[in-house]
Structure formats: C-alpha cells, structure tokens
Design a protein around this motif. Sequence first.
Motif, PDB file in Angstrom:
ATOM      1  N   ARG A   1      -4.754   7.652   9.502  1.00  0.00           N
ATOM      2  CA  ARG A   1      -4.591   6.880   8.268  1.00  0.00           C
ATOM      3  C   ARG A   1      -5.894   6.960   7.468  1.00  0.00           C
ATOM      4  NH1 ARG A   1      -0.740   1.862  10.186  1.00  0.00           N
ATOM      5  NH2 ARG A   1       0.508   3.147  11.622  1.00  0.00           N
TER       6      ARG A   1
ATOM      7  N   CYS B   1     -11.539   6.652   0.637  1.00  0.00           N
ATOM      8  CA  CYS B   1     -12.273   7.325   1.711  1.00  0.00           C
ATOM      9  C   CYS B   1     -12.238   8.831   1.500  1.00  0.00           C
ATOM     10  CB  CYS B   1     -11.654   6.961   3.058  1.00  0.00           C
ATOM     11  SG  CYS B   1     -12.309   7.880   4.460  1.00  0.00           S
TER      12      CYS B   1
ATOM     13  N   THR C   1      -0.785   4.258  -1.254  1.00  0.00           N
ATOM     14  CA  THR C   1      -1.743   5.331  -1.542  1.00  0.00           C
ATOM     15  C   THR C   1      -2.463   5.860  -0.300  1.00  0.00           C
ATOM     16  OG1 THR C   1      -3.518   3.749  -2.015  1.00  0.00           O
ATOM     17  CG2 THR C   1      -2.126   4.434  -3.869  1.00  0.00           C
ATOM     18  N   THR C   2      -2.551   5.053   0.756  1.00  0.00           N
ATOM     19  CA  THR C   2      -3.167   5.543   1.982  1.00  0.00           C
ATOM     20  C   THR C   2      -2.316   6.678   2.552  1.00  0.00           C
ATOM     21  OG1 THR C   2      -4.110   3.381   2.484  1.00  0.00           O
ATOM     22  CG2 THR C   2      -3.917   4.921   4.312  1.00  0.00           C
TER      23      THR C   2
ATOM     24  N   ASP D   1       0.853  -1.187   0.000  1.00  0.00           N
ATOM     25  CA  ASP D   1       0.000   0.000   0.000  1.00  0.00           C
ATOM     26  C   ASP D   1       0.887   1.233   0.000  1.00  0.00           C
ATOM     27  OD1 ASP D   1      -1.846   2.009   0.353  1.00  0.00           O
ATOM     28  OD2 ASP D   1      -2.410   1.435   2.386  1.00  0.00           O
TER      29      ASP D   1
ATOM     30  N   ARG E   1     -13.614   3.555   7.249  1.00  0.00           N
ATOM     31  CA  ARG E   1     -12.404   3.010   6.612  1.00  0.00           C
ATOM     32  C   ARG E   1     -11.140   3.733   7.069  1.00  0.00           C
ATOM     33  NH1 ARG E   1     -16.143   3.513   1.981  1.00  0.00           N
ATOM     34  NH2 ARG E   1     -17.322   1.568   1.958  1.00  0.00           N
ATOM     35  N   GLN E   2     -11.314   4.789   7.846  1.00  0.00           N
ATOM     36  CA  GLN E   2     -10.161   5.487   8.405  1.00  0.00           C
ATOM     37  C   GLN E   2      -9.616   4.712   9.611  1.00  0.00           C
ATOM     38  OE1 GLN E   2     -11.120  10.094   8.245  1.00  0.00           O
ATOM     39  NE2 GLN E   2     -12.805   9.000   9.219  1.00  0.00           N
TER      40      GLN E   2
ATOM     41  N   PRO F   1      -7.491   6.078   3.698  1.00  0.00           N
ATOM     42  CA  PRO F   1      -7.368   5.503   2.358  1.00  0.00           C
ATOM     43  C   PRO F   1      -7.817   6.485   1.288  1.00  0.00           C
ATOM     44  CG  PRO F   1      -8.475   3.986   3.858  1.00  0.00           C
ATOM     45  CD  PRO F   1      -8.389   5.307   4.562  1.00  0.00           C
TER      46      PRO F   1
END
Length: 282
Positions: free
Chosen positions: A50, A55, A34-35, A32, A77-78, A52
């Motif tokens: 964090r 999100c 991109t987060t 990952d 999703r955070q 995404p």
Amino acid sequence: MSAKPSALPPSVPELTGVWHRSLLVDADGHRDTTTVVTWVQGPARYADLRQPAECRRHLGGGALSGLRFEELLALTRQEAFAGRLRRRSDVFHWARSLDFGPVTLPDAGRLRREGAVLVETGVHVPYLEHWRPGRTTGPSAACELLDRETGCAGLLIRAGDWFAQVRDRAEPVPAGTPLEELVRGAADLGRARALLDFELSLGRIDRGRWTVERSTLPHRVGAVLAPALDGCAGLLVSDARPDGTPYTRAFEITAAEGLLAALHSTGTDTRIARASVPEGVR
C-alpha cells in the motif's frame, strides 16, 4: 440497481490471483481512492503493498543508503505485509508473519462478492474496502524462505503472471510503536536506514522475465528478480545491497505450496504443469 451480494463467502483458493483496492472507508468515515494498493494471493500465502500518492511522488529510484532523512520518513508512510491467509467460519485472517510496520491488532475481516467487486469489512476495526480483480493467467505457487547468512526470512509468491517477493529486515522492530516514530528516534541515519531495509516488491512475469514494478525499496523498481531453484530446497534471487550493489541472495526453502517449478524464472510456461514440490518441503 446495485449488484446482489453472494450469500456465501469465497474460499481461500477462490481468491488466488491479484486484487487492486478501489475504495477504503475507515472508522472515521474518511474515503481513500488514491492510495495504490495491490494484494497478490497465492494458494494460501499472500502479500499486500500500500503506497499513498504523496509517498510515491517524493521517491525516486535511489538506493536506501543514499536517501536523505526526509526521504526515509516518506518511506514510513507505506504499508507492506505478507504471510498466510486462513478462513475460519465467515472470517478471514491475514497472518502477518512479515510486516513493514510493527504489528498491532490482528488483521481479520469478512469478505463477500457483489458482482465483480470483493467487499471486505473489518472485524477488530470498523472499515470497508472494495477490491477489484486484476487479469492474470498461469500457475500459482509460493514458498517461505530463510537467508541463513543474515537470518532474514522471506517469501516468494506467484499468482499467474504476477509475483511478490518479500524479505524481512535483519533486526525485528519493537511492537506497538509506529515506524515513523522509530525512524525519527533513530540514533543516526544508518540506524534509520536499517529500520527501513524491508523489501516487498510486486511485479509481472513476461516471457519468463520477472520485473519489479513497485517496491518498498525505491532502487528495486525495474530490477529483474530472476528466481532460480538451487538443488531440492534452495532458491537464488537477484538482489541489491542498501547501496545498490547487485548480488545473488541464496535462500533456503522452508515451506512451499503449489508447483515449485513455477517459481523458477526459466520454467514459467505450461510445460511445468507436471512439476512437484520436493519431498519434505510443504
């Protein structure tokens, strides 16, 4: 040629500042990059946010009370958590006294430097993270907080010209159940919103102005925190209710580290260097 790793792990004070994650490789080998992940580290207290990419694309700047159910689910999703960082031998422990999601396994890892990169490897779960330092100048300090009116705990951290403001939800969430599942199972939208009413905001300090740049609460982005010491053990911050109505929240300082005057928005320059923490507040 790869950079030679440092033989010794860093001390906690050496980590003071701001760190941006450039890579995660999880237990399944998934990468990952991109987060958007930022870790603000004070003298000992820290905060980690964090978010995404998907999100951030789905969230506007609306108040929590106006978000639709699909937007509330996007918030789940955070990841956001804060507390105190301790090192025991070669293992670092991030105690999550404030956590957006239910606590599961302890957060522990080993850290080593490889050139400018800080490499973290998991202890309880196999993972690898790369952290790169951000530029920051100025004093560092932190204080643990309690809103006596609501019972909400909080935390304010300054690391140079970065800050993190954290405020817990009014009711604790049960451990062991993912936040998304709790929101999906909420009896109504009001309960779903209450589950998400947790703030972890990150921002920058520019000429004494504390401006939120990212937050678990969309309506807080762009807000000016304006922290102000209130007597010997109080802190006032500019806040907003779930419907977006602005107001001043009063906290009691329950513990502190560093130069407490560095957490006052009208005293953020080098003249605060001689300020001290009030007696009995540690």
